[in-house]
Design a protein around this motif. Structure first.
Motif, PDB file in Angstrom:
ATOM      1  N   ALA A   6       0.843  -1.206   0.000  1.00  0.00           N
ATOM      2  CA  ALA A   6       0.000   0.000   0.000  1.00  0.00           C
ATOM      3  C   ALA A   6       0.874   1.250   0.000  1.00  0.00           C
ATOM      4  O   ALA A   6       0.563   2.235  -0.684  1.00  0.00           O
ATOM      5  N   GLY A   7       1.957   1.216   0.740  1.00  0.00           N
ATOM      6  CA  GLY A   7       2.878   2.350   0.763  1.00  0.00           C
ATOM      7  C   GLY A   7       3.527   2.576  -0.587  1.00  0.00           C
ATOM      8  O   GLY A   7       3.644   3.723  -1.058  1.00  0.00           O
ATOM      9  N   VAL A   8       3.952   1.489  -1.237  1.00  0.00           N
ATOM     10  CA  VAL A   8       4.547   1.595  -2.576  1.00  0.00           C
ATOM     11  C   VAL A   8       3.520   2.152  -3.554  1.00  0.00           C
ATOM     12  O   VAL A   8       3.832   3.043  -4.358  1.00  0.00           O
ATOM     13  N   ASP A   9       2.285   1.665  -3.489  1.00  0.00           N
ATOM     14  CA  ASP A   9       1.239   2.169  -4.380  1.00  0.00           C
ATOM     15  C   ASP A   9       1.002   3.667  -4.161  1.00  0.00           C
ATOM     16  O   ASP A   9       0.805   4.419  -5.126  1.00  0.00           O
ATOM     17  N   GLN A  10       1.041   4.112  -2.913  1.00  0.00           N
ATOM     18  CA  GLN A  10       0.848   5.526  -2.609  1.00  0.00           C
ATOM     19  C   GLN A  10       2.002   6.364  -3.175  1.00  0.00           C
ATOM     20  O   GLN A  10       1.784   7.409  -3.772  1.00  0.00           O
ATOM     21  N   VAL A  11       3.211   5.885  -2.998  1.00  0.00           N
ATOM     22  CA  VAL A  11       4.367   6.593  -3.556  1.00  0.00           C
ATOM     23  C   VAL A  11       4.261   6.652  -5.081  1.00  0.00           C
ATOM     24  O   VAL A  11       4.542   7.694  -5.690  1.00  0.00           O
ATOM     25  N   ASP A  12       3.840   5.569  -5.709  1.00  0.00           N
ATOM     26  CA  ASP A  12       3.676   5.566  -7.164  1.00  0.00           C
ATOM     27  C   ASP A  12       2.654   6.612  -7.606  1.00  0.00           C
ATOM     28  O   ASP A  12       2.869   7.325  -8.599  1.00  0.00           O
ATOM     29  N   ARG A  13       1.559   6.736  -6.884  1.00  0.00           N
ATOM     30  CA  ARG A  13       0.560   7.760  -7.223  1.00  0.00           C
ATOM     31  C   ARG A  13       1.166   9.153  -7.089  1.00  0.00           C
ATOM     32  O   ARG A  13       0.938  10.027  -7.930  1.00  0.00           O
ATOM     33  N   GLU A  14       1.951   9.358  -6.055  1.00  0.00           N
ATOM     34  CA  GLU A  14       2.607  10.651  -5.858  1.00  0.00           C
ATOM     35  C   GLU A  14       3.617  10.935  -6.961  1.00  0.00           C
ATOM     36  O   GLU A  14       3.739  12.074  -7.438  1.00  0.00           O
ATOM     37  N   LEU A  15       4.345   9.909  -7.393  1.00  0.00           N
ATOM     38  CA  LEU A  15       5.301  10.075  -8.494  1.00  0.00           C
ATOM     39  C   LEU A  15       4.587  10.468  -9.786  1.00  0.00           C
ATOM     40  O   LEU A  15       5.064  11.337 -10.523  1.00  0.00           O
ATOM     41  N   VAL A  16       3.448   9.845 -10.059  1.00  0.00           N
ATOM     42  CA  VAL A  16       2.689  10.203 -11.259  1.00  0.00           C
ATOM     43  C   VAL A  16       2.222  11.662 -11.167  1.00  0.00           C
ATOM     44  O   VAL A  16       2.301  12.404 -12.159  1.00  0.00           O
ATOM     45  N   THR A  17       1.780  12.075 -10.008  1.00  0.00           N
ATOM     46  CA  THR A  17       1.388  13.474  -9.825  1.00  0.00           C
ATOM     47  C   THR A  17       2.562  14.406 -10.113  1.00  0.00           C
ATOM     48  O   THR A  17       2.404  15.434 -10.782  1.00  0.00           O
ATOM     49  N   LEU A  18       3.739  14.055  -9.646  1.00  0.00           N
ATOM     50  CA  LEU A  18       4.930  14.862  -9.923  1.00  0.00           C
ATOM     51  C   LEU A  18       5.298  14.829 -11.401  1.00  0.00           C
ATOM     52  O   LEU A  18       5.743  15.846 -11.959  1.00  0.00           O
ATOM     53  N   LEU A  19       5.101  13.692 -12.058  1.00  0.00           N
ATOM     54  CA  LEU A  19       5.369  13.611 -13.496  1.00  0.00           C
ATOM     55  C   LEU A  19       4.406  14.493 -14.282  1.00  0.00           C
ATOM     56  O   LEU A  19       4.803  15.125 -15.273  1.00  0.00           O
ATOM     57  N   VAL A  20       3.157  14.564 -13.859  1.00  0.00           N
ATOM     58  CA  VAL A  20       2.205  15.471 -14.492  1.00  0.00           C
ATOM     59  C   VAL A  20       2.732  16.902 -14.408  1.00  0.00           C
ATOM     60  O   VAL A  20       2.724  17.650 -15.394  1.00  0.00           O
ATOM     61  N   GLU A  21       3.232  17.276 -13.249  1.00  0.00           N
ATOM     62  CA  GLU A  21       3.797  18.617 -13.066  1.00  0.00           C
ATOM     63  C   GLU A  21       5.033  18.815 -13.944  1.00  0.00           C
ATOM     64  O   GLU A  21       5.202  19.846 -14.590  1.00  0.00           O
ATOM     65  N   ARG A  22       5.909  17.808 -13.996  1.00  0.00           N
ATOM     66  CA  ARG A  22       7.128  17.916 -14.808  1.00  0.00           C
ATOM     67  C   ARG A  22       6.779  18.081 -16.280  1.00  0.00           C
ATOM     68  O   ARG A  22       7.348  18.914 -16.982  1.00  0.00           O
ATOM     69  N   PHE A  23       5.837  17.275 -16.765  1.00  0.00           N
ATOM     70  CA  PHE A  23       5.467  17.347 -18.171  1.00  0.00           C
ATOM     71  C   PHE A  23       4.734  18.649 -18.499  1.00  0.00           C
ATOM     72  O   PHE A  23       4.799  19.125 -19.644  1.00  0.00           O
TER      73      PHE A  23
END
Length: 89
Positions: A6-23
């Protein structure tokens, strides 16, 4: 193990959010750069990868996998920015 996953899944969601910002920054760069040739900047790419590697090493992470990951991230970002640049006409 359930909590770890669950923690890994949460971090992955946060990474995608950051990738949206980067892109989103890639979209902005595609609007700002005057020519298609200006999209690829090897000096900047090297700087971005080196910054990530330095931050990873300072945090105790292995440099090589981070360098490879960031190289792929930057290449994907360049491809996205080129497509965005081309789409603007």
């Amino acid at each position: 193990m359930t909590d770890v996953r669950a923690g890994v899944d949460q971090v992955d969601r946060e990474l995608v959010t950051l990738l949206v910002e980067r892109f989103a920054y890639m979209n902005a760069a595609a609007r700002i750069k005057p020519t298609r040739e200006a999209v690829r900047d090897e000096a900047r790419k090297s700087q971005v990868v080196a910054n990530a590697v330095a931050a990873a090493e300072a945090a105790g992470l292995p440099a090589q996998p981070i360098a490879e990951l960031w190289d792929r991230l930057v290449e994907a970002s360049i491809a996205y920015e080129l497509a965005t640049f081309d789409a603007r006409g």
